[in-house]
Enzyme design. Structure first.
Site, PDB file in Angstrom:
ATOM      1  N   GLY A  35     -79.458  40.123  11.295  1.00 15.71           N
ATOM      2  CA  GLY A  35     -78.506  39.798  10.237  1.00 15.71           C
ATOM      3  C   GLY A  35     -77.608  38.691  10.731  1.00 15.71           C
TER       4      GLY A  35
ATOM      5  N   ARG B 260     -70.196  30.727   1.451  1.00 15.08           N
ATOM      6  CA  ARG B 260     -68.996  31.486   1.805  1.00 15.08           C
ATOM      7  C   ARG B 260     -67.863  31.237   0.822  1.00 15.08           C
ATOM      8  NH1 ARG B 260     -70.446  29.974   8.023  1.00 15.08           N
ATOM      9  NH2 ARG B 260     -71.767  31.819   8.361  1.00 15.08           N
TER      10      ARG B 260
ATOM     11  N   ARG C  46     -48.270  53.821 -18.163  1.00 19.07           N
ATOM     12  CA  ARG C  46     -48.209  55.166 -17.580  1.00 19.07           C
ATOM     13  C   ARG C  46     -46.756  55.589 -17.391  1.00 19.07           C
ATOM     14  NH1 ARG C  46     -48.281  59.897 -15.868  1.00 19.07           N
ATOM     15  NH2 ARG C  46     -49.616  60.632 -14.152  1.00 19.07           N
TER      16      ARG C  46
ATOM     17  N   GLU D 140     -73.041  36.659   3.638  1.00 21.12           N
ATOM     18  CA  GLU D 140     -72.764  35.246   3.955  1.00 21.12           C
ATOM     19  C   GLU D 140     -72.120  35.100   5.337  1.00 21.12           C
ATOM     20  OE1 GLU D 140     -74.215  33.375   2.163  1.00 21.12           O
ATOM     21  OE2 GLU D 140     -74.110  33.910   0.053  1.00 21.12           O
TER      22      GLU D 140
END
Length: 390
Positions: free
Chosen positions: A138, A252, A277, A373
């Protein structure tokens, strides 16, 4: 896109760039946002909607106009991916990957290769995937094992054997830009091939069951004596690692833009929820602790935006430190924007954990951006080498 205004002023976006933002946001609001949660839940790949973006020029954003590309810059691309990701980061990232593959052919392919592949890719008649990562390589991309050997009469073909891992769009894409070893171990032995989906010996693994990016398929791409014409080799043998590394600066920035758009959406959801809320007799946005949290999220989002736009502008200008800035932006923006999305979930309380509110999807989708990436640990290594080398 009102939240983009400070950065827009900083970089003096022109009228065309503002029009790009507005056009993309309008498309995303109509065609992507209303269906993103359903696509995620059903693990549906909306290839038809992705292909629709070809008419907007998104199939070749920074590709030459002689082959149907839009001929835009990297900052323009960042604006597009950011706006698409506000509706769905997974949708935006798939178009980013396609553009990176097309850019490699446009930049490193011969004129014959450009004319043969790119018109169908820029129109998104053909969707492309990028195949670099392998089960055992990788971050150490130069250690890849997939091998290509000359075959056929007079060496007219290559035979590929090996497996690629974590390939977005695998099985659905029409074209695969593949890194394979043609020489000795190390970077100099890597070459780049354009492999069509119907190549004999090209197979795909089952769809991976992933944490996020549910709307796009991720599979292994498997080569078993896969026959590829020698005319599909880009820039000759041994150029592959250079091609791969050149493509990653832009990739990237693109994935950072996808994080930025997702984080903007998360902050917008948090602001809306906090105003609605009620707790202890008043809207929760009236509590100072929550106000400080929202303020920090906005500060971090705008800092991310400015850093990303700066890096994209440097890549457009081919600045000497563009590579360092691409790595810095990728690390900072993807880490920071994941934190923003996670904070938005916390503000929603238990409701943030429910699928229907859309925040937990953003958290899941943005998490992988810190890995792909080039992991963010590798980004730190790149920046450190620039500093030490200086």
């Amino acid at each position: 896109m009102d939240a983009a205004t400070p950065a827009a002023a900083q970089f003096e976006l022109n009228g065309d760039q503002r029009a790009i933002q507005e056009m993309t946001a309008a498309f995303a609001a109509e065609k992507v946002a209303p269906y993103a949660l359903e696509w995620d839940k059903e693990r549906h790949f909306p290839s038809d909607v992705i292909r629709e973006t070809g008419a907007l020029g998104f199939g070749g954003i920074y590709i030459g106009d002689d082959v149907g590309g839009s001929g835009l810059g990297r900052l323009d691309a960042v604006l597009i991916f950011e706006a698409l990701a506000a509706a769905c980061p997974g949708f935006s990232s798939m178009i980013s990957i396609h553009n990176m593959a097309a850019w490699m052919i446009d930049t490193f392919g011969s004129e014959e290769q450009r004319q043969r592949f790119l018109p169908a890719m820029t129109s998104l008649e053909w969707l492309a995937s990028y195949c670099l990562t392998e089960p055992g390589s990788g971050s150490d991309a130069a250690a890849l094992k997939t091998r290509a050997v000359r075959a056929g009469g007079n060496g007219s073909d290559y035979t590929l054997n090996g497996t690629k891992q974590f390939i977005s769009g695998a099985g659905d894409s029409d074209v695969y830009v593949v890194m394979a070893r043609t020489g000795d171990d190390g970077p100099k032995g890597v070459s780049t091939f354009v492999v069509p989906k119907d190549a004999p010996g090209l197979k795909f693994g089952p769809a991976e069951n992933k944490m996020g990016w549910h709307m796009q398929p991720t599979r292994q791409v498997i080569f078993e004596d896969c026959k590829v014409p020698a005319e599909n080799l880009l820039s000759g043998e041994g150029a592959g690692f250079r091609i791969a590394m050149a493509g990653l600066d832009g990739g990237r920035l693109n994935i950072a833009a996808c994080s930025l758009g997702g984080a903007q959406s998360a902050l917008d959801k948090a602001l809306s929820y906090a105003g609605e809320r009620v707790a202890f007799g008043k809207a929760i946005n009236q509590f100072q602790a929550l106000q400080f949290k929202l303020a920090d999220m906005e500060i971090e989002l705008q800092a991310s935006r400015i850093m990303l736009y700066t890096a994209a502008s440097k890549l457009d200008r081919k600045a000497h430190d563009a590579g360092k800035w691409s790595a810095m932006a990728k690390r900072f923006v993807t880490d920071t924007c994941f934190d923003i999305a996670n904070d938005a979930l916390q503000i929603h309380g238990g409701y943030g954990y429910l699928h229907e509110y859309g925040v937990e999807k953003l958290v899941r989708d943005l998490r992988v951006h810190q890995i792909l990436e080039g992991t963010n640990e590798i980004m730190r290594l790149i920046v450190a080498r620039h500093l030490i080398g200086r």
